[in-house]
Design a protein around this motif. Sequence first.
Motif, PDB file in Angstrom:
ATOM      1  N   ARG A  30     -38.507 -35.905   7.538  1.00 13.79           N
ATOM      2  CA  ARG A  30     -37.715 -35.349   6.437  1.00 13.79           C
ATOM      3  C   ARG A  30     -37.564 -33.829   6.530  1.00 13.79           C
ATOM      4  O   ARG A  30     -36.939 -33.202   5.678  1.00 13.79           O
ATOM      5  N   LEU A  31     -38.179 -33.214   7.550  1.00 12.38           N
ATOM      6  CA  LEU A  31     -38.186 -31.751   7.614  1.00 12.38           C
ATOM      7  C   LEU A  31     -37.209 -31.182   8.633  1.00 12.38           C
ATOM      8  O   LEU A  31     -37.022 -31.744   9.707  1.00 12.38           O
ATOM      9  N   VAL A  32     -36.602 -30.073   8.264  1.00 10.41           N
ATOM     10  CA  VAL A  32     -35.835 -29.259   9.207  1.00 10.41           C
ATOM     11  C   VAL A  32     -36.460 -27.868   9.147  1.00 10.41           C
ATOM     12  O   VAL A  32     -36.532 -27.261   8.076  1.00 10.41           O
ATOM     13  N   LEU A  33     -36.961 -27.384  10.269  1.00  9.04           N
ATOM     14  CA  LEU A  33     -37.486 -26.021  10.340  1.00  9.04           C
ATOM     15  C   LEU A  33     -36.440 -25.189  11.074  1.00  9.04           C
ATOM     16  O   LEU A  33     -36.114 -25.462  12.230  1.00  9.04           O
ATOM     17  N   ARG A  34     -35.909 -24.186  10.387  1.00 12.02           N
ATOM     18  CA  ARG A  34     -34.806 -23.409  10.966  1.00 12.02           C
ATOM     19  C   ARG A  34     -35.022 -21.922  10.683  1.00 12.02           C
ATOM     20  O   ARG A  34     -35.765 -21.561   9.744  1.00 12.02           O
ATOM     21  N   PRO A  35     -34.372 -21.057  11.482  1.00 11.72           N
ATOM     22  CA  PRO A  35     -34.482 -19.630  11.190  1.00 11.72           C
ATOM     23  C   PRO A  35     -33.945 -19.331   9.797  1.00 11.72           C
ATOM     24  O   PRO A  35     -32.976 -19.976   9.351  1.00 11.72           O
ATOM     25  N   LEU A  36     -34.544 -18.383   9.119  1.00 12.01           N
ATOM     26  CA  LEU A  36     -34.035 -17.968   7.813  1.00 12.01           C
ATOM     27  C   LEU A  36     -32.839 -17.056   8.006  1.00 12.01           C
ATOM     28  O   LEU A  36     -32.744 -16.329   8.995  1.00 12.01           O
ATOM     29  N   GLU A  37     -31.920 -17.118   7.032  1.00  8.05           N
ATOM     30  CA  GLU A  37     -30.704 -16.290   7.092  1.00  8.05           C
ATOM     31  C   GLU A  37     -30.644 -15.420   5.838  1.00  8.05           C
ATOM     32  O   GLU A  37     -31.304 -15.720   4.834  1.00  8.05           O
ATOM     33  N   SER A  38     -29.785 -14.410   5.895  1.00  9.80           N
ATOM     34  CA  SER A  38     -29.657 -13.495   4.744  1.00  9.80           C
ATOM     35  C   SER A  38     -29.375 -14.266   3.460  1.00  9.80           C
ATOM     36  O   SER A  38     -29.889 -13.926   2.390  1.00  9.80           O
ATOM     37  N   ALA A  39     -28.580 -15.336   3.575  1.00  6.24           N
ATOM     38  CA  ALA A  39     -28.195 -16.115   2.390  1.00  6.24           C
ATOM     39  C   ALA A  39     -29.398 -16.801   1.739  1.00  6.24           C
ATOM     40  O   ALA A  39     -29.331 -17.229   0.585  1.00  6.24           O
ATOM     41  N   ASP A  40     -30.520 -16.908   2.472  1.00  7.89           N
ATOM     42  CA  ASP A  40     -31.726 -17.538   1.911  1.00  7.89           C
ATOM     43  C   ASP A  40     -32.536 -16.566   1.049  1.00  7.89           C
ATOM     44  O   ASP A  40     -33.498 -16.971   0.390  1.00  7.89           O
ATOM     45  N   ALA A  41     -32.159 -15.288   1.082  1.00  9.27           N
ATOM     46  CA  ALA A  41     -33.001 -14.277   0.424  1.00  9.27           C
ATOM     47  C   ALA A  41     -33.256 -14.579  -1.059  1.00  9.27           C
ATOM     48  O   ALA A  41     -34.409 -14.480  -1.508  1.00  9.27           O
ATOM     49  N   GLY A  67     -35.532  -7.253  -3.290  1.00 12.83           N
ATOM     50  CA  GLY A  67     -35.040  -6.871  -1.958  1.00 12.83           C
ATOM     51  C   GLY A  67     -36.039  -7.138  -0.843  1.00 12.83           C
ATOM     52  O   GLY A  67     -35.697  -7.056   0.344  1.00 12.83           O
ATOM     53  N   ALA A  68     -37.280  -7.476  -1.195  1.00 18.23           N
ATOM     54  CA  ALA A  68     -38.297  -7.682  -0.150  1.00 18.23           C
ATOM     55  C   ALA A  68     -37.961  -8.884   0.730  1.00 18.23           C
ATOM     56  O   ALA A  68     -38.209  -8.863   1.944  1.00 18.23           O
ATOM     57  N   ALA A  69     -37.378  -9.921   0.118  1.00 13.37           N
ATOM     58  CA  ALA A  69     -37.078 -11.134   0.890  1.00 13.37           C
ATOM     59  C   ALA A  69     -36.048 -10.824   1.978  1.00 13.37           C
ATOM     60  O   ALA A  69     -36.211 -11.224   3.134  1.00 13.37           O
ATOM     61  N   LEU A  70     -35.005 -10.088   1.605  1.00 14.65           N
ATOM     62  CA  LEU A  70     -33.954  -9.783   2.581  1.00 14.65           C
ATOM     63  C   LEU A  70     -34.515  -8.928   3.726  1.00 14.65           C
ATOM     64  O   LEU A  70     -34.249  -9.196   4.899  1.00 14.65           O
ATOM     65  N   LEU A  71     -35.301  -7.924   3.383  1.00 16.30           N
ATOM     66  CA  LEU A  71     -35.894  -7.065   4.428  1.00 16.30           C
ATOM     67  C   LEU A  71     -36.741  -7.900   5.380  1.00 16.30           C
ATOM     68  O   LEU A  71     -36.694  -7.729   6.598  1.00 16.30           O
ATOM     69  N   TRP A  72     -37.513  -8.821   4.811  1.00 15.79           N
ATOM     70  CA  TRP A  72     -38.389  -9.667   5.626  1.00 15.79           C
ATOM     71  C   TRP A  72     -37.557 -10.550   6.556  1.00 15.79           C
ATOM     72  O   TRP A  72     -37.797 -10.607   7.764  1.00 15.79           O
ATOM     73  N   ILE A  73     -36.522 -11.186   5.983  1.00 15.47           N
ATOM     74  CA  ILE A  73     -35.677 -12.077   6.789  1.00 15.47           C
ATOM     75  C   ILE A  73     -34.977 -11.292   7.908  1.00 15.47           C
ATOM     76  O   ILE A  73     -34.886 -11.757   9.049  1.00 15.47           O
ATOM     77  N   GLU A  74     -34.533 -10.097   7.575  1.00 13.87           N
ATOM     78  CA  GLU A  74     -33.805  -9.294   8.577  1.00 13.87           C
ATOM     79  C   GLU A  74     -34.713  -8.831   9.727  1.00 13.87           C
ATOM     80  O   GLU A  74     -34.217  -8.431  10.778  1.00 13.87           O
ATOM     81  N   SER A  75     -36.027  -8.887   9.509  1.00 14.36           N
ATOM     82  CA  SER A  75     -36.936  -8.473  10.594  1.00 14.36           C
ATOM     83  C   SER A  75     -37.154  -9.598  11.622  1.00 14.36           C
ATOM     84  O   SER A  75     -37.667  -9.358  12.716  1.00 14.36           O
ATOM     85  N   HIS A  76     -36.741 -10.825  11.277  1.00 14.02           N
ATOM     86  CA  HIS A  76     -37.097 -11.967  12.124  1.00 14.02           C
ATOM     87  C   HIS A  76     -36.410 -12.005  13.492  1.00 14.02           C
ATOM     88  O   HIS A  76     -37.078 -12.334  14.480  1.00 14.02           O
ATOM     89  N   PRO A  77     -35.099 -11.697  13.598  1.00 10.71           N
ATOM     90  CA  PRO A  77     -34.485 -11.790  14.925  1.00 10.71           C
ATOM     91  C   PRO A  77     -35.179 -10.918  15.968  1.00 10.71           C
ATOM     92  O   PRO A  77     -35.427 -11.351  17.102  1.00 10.71           O
ATOM     93  N   GLU A  78     -35.567  -9.712  15.570  1.00  7.98           N
ATOM     94  CA  GLU A  78     -36.234  -8.819  16.526  1.00  7.98           C
ATOM     95  C   GLU A  78     -37.620  -9.352  16.895  1.00  7.98           C
ATOM     96  O   GLU A  78     -38.062  -9.279  18.044  1.00  7.98           O
ATOM     97  N   LEU A  79     -38.304  -9.908  15.885  1.00 10.23           N
ATOM     98  CA  LEU A  79     -39.636 -10.471  16.150  1.00 10.23           C
ATOM     99  C   LEU A  79     -39.539 -11.618  17.144  1.00 10.23           C
ATOM    100  O   LEU A  79     -40.362 -11.766  18.046  1.00 10.23           O
ATOM    101  N   TRP A  80     -38.483 -12.433  16.968  1.00 10.13           N
ATOM    102  CA  TRP A  80     -38.293 -13.562  17.888  1.00 10.13           C
ATOM    103  C   TRP A  80     -37.927 -13.051  19.287  1.00 10.13           C
ATOM    104  O   TRP A  80     -38.544 -13.448  20.280  1.00 10.13           O
TER     105      TRP A  80
END
Length: 208
Positions: A30-41, A67-80
């Motif tokens: 039942r699970l989908v694990l996917r990258p988070l996007e700005s729209a998820d903030a 605004g913390a959620a968006l900043l966190w999500i935006e850091s993910h592509p570089e981390l990956w």
Amino acid sequence: MTDEFPSKPQDLPQPAAPQSVPHPILRAGRLVLRPLESADAPRVQEICRDRGIAATTRNVPHPYPEGAALLWIESHPELWSSGKAAVFGICLDEDQGASLVGAIGLEINPLDHHAEIGYWLSRECWGQGICTEAVEVIVRFGFEQLGLQRIHAICMASNPASGRVLEKNGLIKEGRLRNHIRKWGVFHDVDVYGILRRDSDLVAHRDG
Ligand SMILES: CC(C)(COP(=O)(O)OP(=O)(O)OC[C@H]1O[C@@H](n2cnc3c(N)ncnc32)[C@H](O)[C@@H]1OP(=O)(O)O)[C@@H](O)C(=O)NCCC(=O)NCCS
């Protein structure tokens, strides 16, 4: 004289870091694990403002700043792409579409071929086995796709639900670090849980 520090590296698969491939989407049951996007903030913001999530996690502040959620999500592509972390949103695949209920990730140490797992889940979804399933997917991903040798987790001794999630996935409690973290001015003991690639093979064979 014995060679205490063998100069020959062991014949180990190299972790796939830095990541040259797109951040994958993982599906299981039942699970989908996917990258988070700005729209998820907004949804992340909504979940993380719960004091009950901040209370047992290292990196979720309380109150959760706007605004913390968006900043966190935006850091993910570089981390990956730099191979430092893989963060996934946990989505429930329902008839109406996949709804975001939490997050799970691996903070990767490429030098030592290990990673620390971390997760949180929206409170209304607790106690339904969702995190147990998500950890199973991520542990498999870490060993099979990232080539890790070890995955560990550090959870507060006062958080038995998290310890149980880890134990159900074959992570062994390796010890307790006394007064290891300071949360909101109070020192807490933490438990260290770990699983090795070879343990995970045993778990796979046992379950299979
Ligand atoms: C920890 C957390 C992710 C667990 O998610 P979850 O989806 O509710 O976990 P699951 O339903 O898969 O499994 C929980 C297990 O813990 C058990 N459990 C829950 N509360 C417990 C308690 N107080 N004492 C002992 N076991 C407990 C449940 O019974 C279940 O085990 P079981 O299947 O053997 O019955 C969720 O509570 C959360 O997000 N907490 C806040 C953030 C957090 O603590 N993150 C982890 C930081 S290390």
